[in-house]
Enzyme design. Structure first.
Site, PDB file in Angstrom:
ATOM      1  N   ARG A  65      53.201 -77.062   4.805  1.00  0.00           N
ATOM      2  CA  ARG A  65      54.111 -78.161   5.091  1.00  0.00           C
ATOM      3  C   ARG A  65      54.619 -78.037   6.520  1.00  0.00           C
ATOM      4  NH1 ARG A  65      52.132 -79.303   0.988  1.00  0.00           N
ATOM      5  NH2 ARG A  65      53.096 -80.155  -0.909  1.00  0.00           N
ATOM      6  N   TYR A  75      34.394 -81.134   9.132  1.00  0.00           N
ATOM      7  CA  TYR A  75      34.065 -82.534   9.386  1.00  0.00           C
ATOM      8  C   TYR A  75      32.817 -83.022   8.658  1.00  0.00           C
ATOM      9  CZ  TYR A  75      37.883 -83.067  12.649  1.00  0.00           C
ATOM     10  OH  TYR A  75      39.137 -83.159  13.186  1.00  0.00           O
ATOM     11  N   GLU A  81      40.588 -80.631  19.392  1.00  0.00           N
ATOM     12  CA  GLU A  81      41.221 -79.549  18.623  1.00  0.00           C
ATOM     13  C   GLU A  81      40.860 -78.181  19.186  1.00  0.00           C
ATOM     14  OE1 GLU A  81      39.957 -80.682  14.705  1.00  0.00           O
ATOM     15  OE2 GLU A  81      41.150 -82.523  14.840  1.00  0.00           O
TER      16      GLU A  81
END
Length: 399
Positions: A201, A95, A137
């Site tokens: 993915r 972050y 999270e």
């Protein structure tokens, strides 16, 4: 919570972000990858190439600026982002890096308009949002029982063709068991390394959790679409007995399986995959529930997972199926393979018979936007409409 002193600056940013948001996020990603090329192993470079990721971030920044006073509106978006971040292995350490380059991009694009007070305000706003995401999270990783970025090695136990362009891959642990629990509608990230670059993915799990495997049903994309590179690699390279790296299951698209009220599942294209997981789970756990299952395909050769729907018929006693073929071919039988020619149309579904149902959508963005508009126009409350979607479309109700 944002301090009162910075709120006027964030409010004043809304029209600026509407005009310059995409330029800011494009600059941001260029700068970020130049300084931290290792992050290319996390970000979807296919979406970078086609501009989807830049647009998604621009939409997110704008939506936050326009709605930070309304946490109830932002909450479902935050939850979906948290699940996506967890599937990618985002950590608290990422972050500050993102924050620095985002502020640098705002300054570079806005120039003199990016005053020290404006940048300080956005620094505070980013910090508040980052802390919310980091905390959520951490809780999600703990609930899933995994560390950030943890992957497990799975074995491809079976491969089955589902249609002309969709193939199912069955994934198990080395001892032939299910890789773990999940809720129907959730997805996993798979990791593939091509030319020395690892890419992640997400693919929806397409079978019931009761099965001793995870199944992903992957569409082969056109070669000229960057976003399809990993999907095509799976088609071209995976064989039975091969191994694949996978995350735990994540995702906040979680249709309610229990209960007696009707459930409506609307899908198009490969968006059928999470709906089949839901359908198969309903057949196993709640076979008396009233289910309306409607799917739109181009034609029969592009209609995957039909065998699952056929199998569900014998178990779900109150299942109604409606298939739409946009361009049926000579081999497609009306009344057998499909019921209606053309795109999905709500007036063909008799939704008034399931007036108290929750409705779930999954498919291409245009399909979901069209169905959403029609459902709202028909008087369905937004609280009863749920979508599985990533990218800018996730935020269209906020922007």
């Amino acid at each position: 919570m944002l301090s009162e002193a910075v709120r006027p600056y964030i409010d004043a940013s809304v029209p600026v972000l509407r005009e310059h948001g995409l330029a800011i996020t494009t600059h941001f990603y260029t700068s970020l990858f130049a300084a931290h090329p290792e992050l290319k192993h996390i970000f979807n470079l296919g979406n970078q190439a086609n501009g989807a990721q830049q647009q998604s971030l621009a939409s997110a920044v704008f939506a936050y600026a326009a709605n930070y006073r309304n946490p109830d509106a932002l909450a479902p978006v935050v939850e979906r982002i948290v699940h996506k971040h967890a599937s990618l292995g985002i950590t608290a350490e990422h972050y500050p890096i993102v924050g620095k380059h985002l502020l640098d991009a705002i300054q570079a694009v806005l120039g003199d308009a990016a005053t020290p007070d404006l940048l300080a305000a956005w620094g505070e706003a980013y910090g508040v949002l980052a802390n919310v995401l980091i905390d959520a999270e951490k809780k999600l990783y703990a609930k899933a029982g995994v560390q950030a970025g943890e992957l497990q090695t799975l074995v491809v136990s079976d491969i089955r063709s589902e249609s002309e362009n969709v193939t199912s891959f069955y994934l198990q642990t080395a001892d032939g068991k299910s890789p773990g629990v999940f809720h129907p509608g959730q997805y996993i990230s798979v990791a593939v390394t091509i030319d020395g670059l690892r890419q992640l993915r997400q693919y929806s799990l397409s079978d019931a959790p009761e099965q001793p495997w995870w199944r992903i049903s992957v569409k082969r994309e056109s070669e000229n679409q960057p976003a399809g590179r990993i999907s095509n690699w799976l088609h071209d390279n995976l064989k039975v007995g091969a191994t694949l790296q996978s995350s735990a299951a994540f995702g906040d698209f979680r249709p309610v399986i229990e209960g007696e009220n009707p459930i409506v599942l609307l899908s198009a294209g490969v968006g059928i995959t999470p709906m089949i997981s839901v359908l198969n789970t309903l057949a196993a756990r709640n076979p008396h529930r009233r289910v309306l299952f409607a799917h739109a395909a181009r034609h029969g050769r592009h209609h995957p997972l039909r065998n699952d729907v056929r199998a569900a018929r014998s178990k779900l006693k109150a299942l109604t199926e409606v298939q739409f073929y946009e361009m049926p071919e000579a081999a497609d039988q009306v009344g057998v393979d499909y019921q209606h020619e053309g795109r999905m149309a709500l007036h063909c579904l008799n939704l008034e018979q399931v007036a108290d149902a929750h409705i779930y959508l999954c498919g291409p963005g245009g399909f979901m936007r069209e169905q959403w508009r029609e459902l709202i126009a028909a008087g369905v409350p937004p609280s009863r409409i749920h979508r599985e979607v990533f990218g800018p479309d996730l935020l269209d109700h906020l922007i």
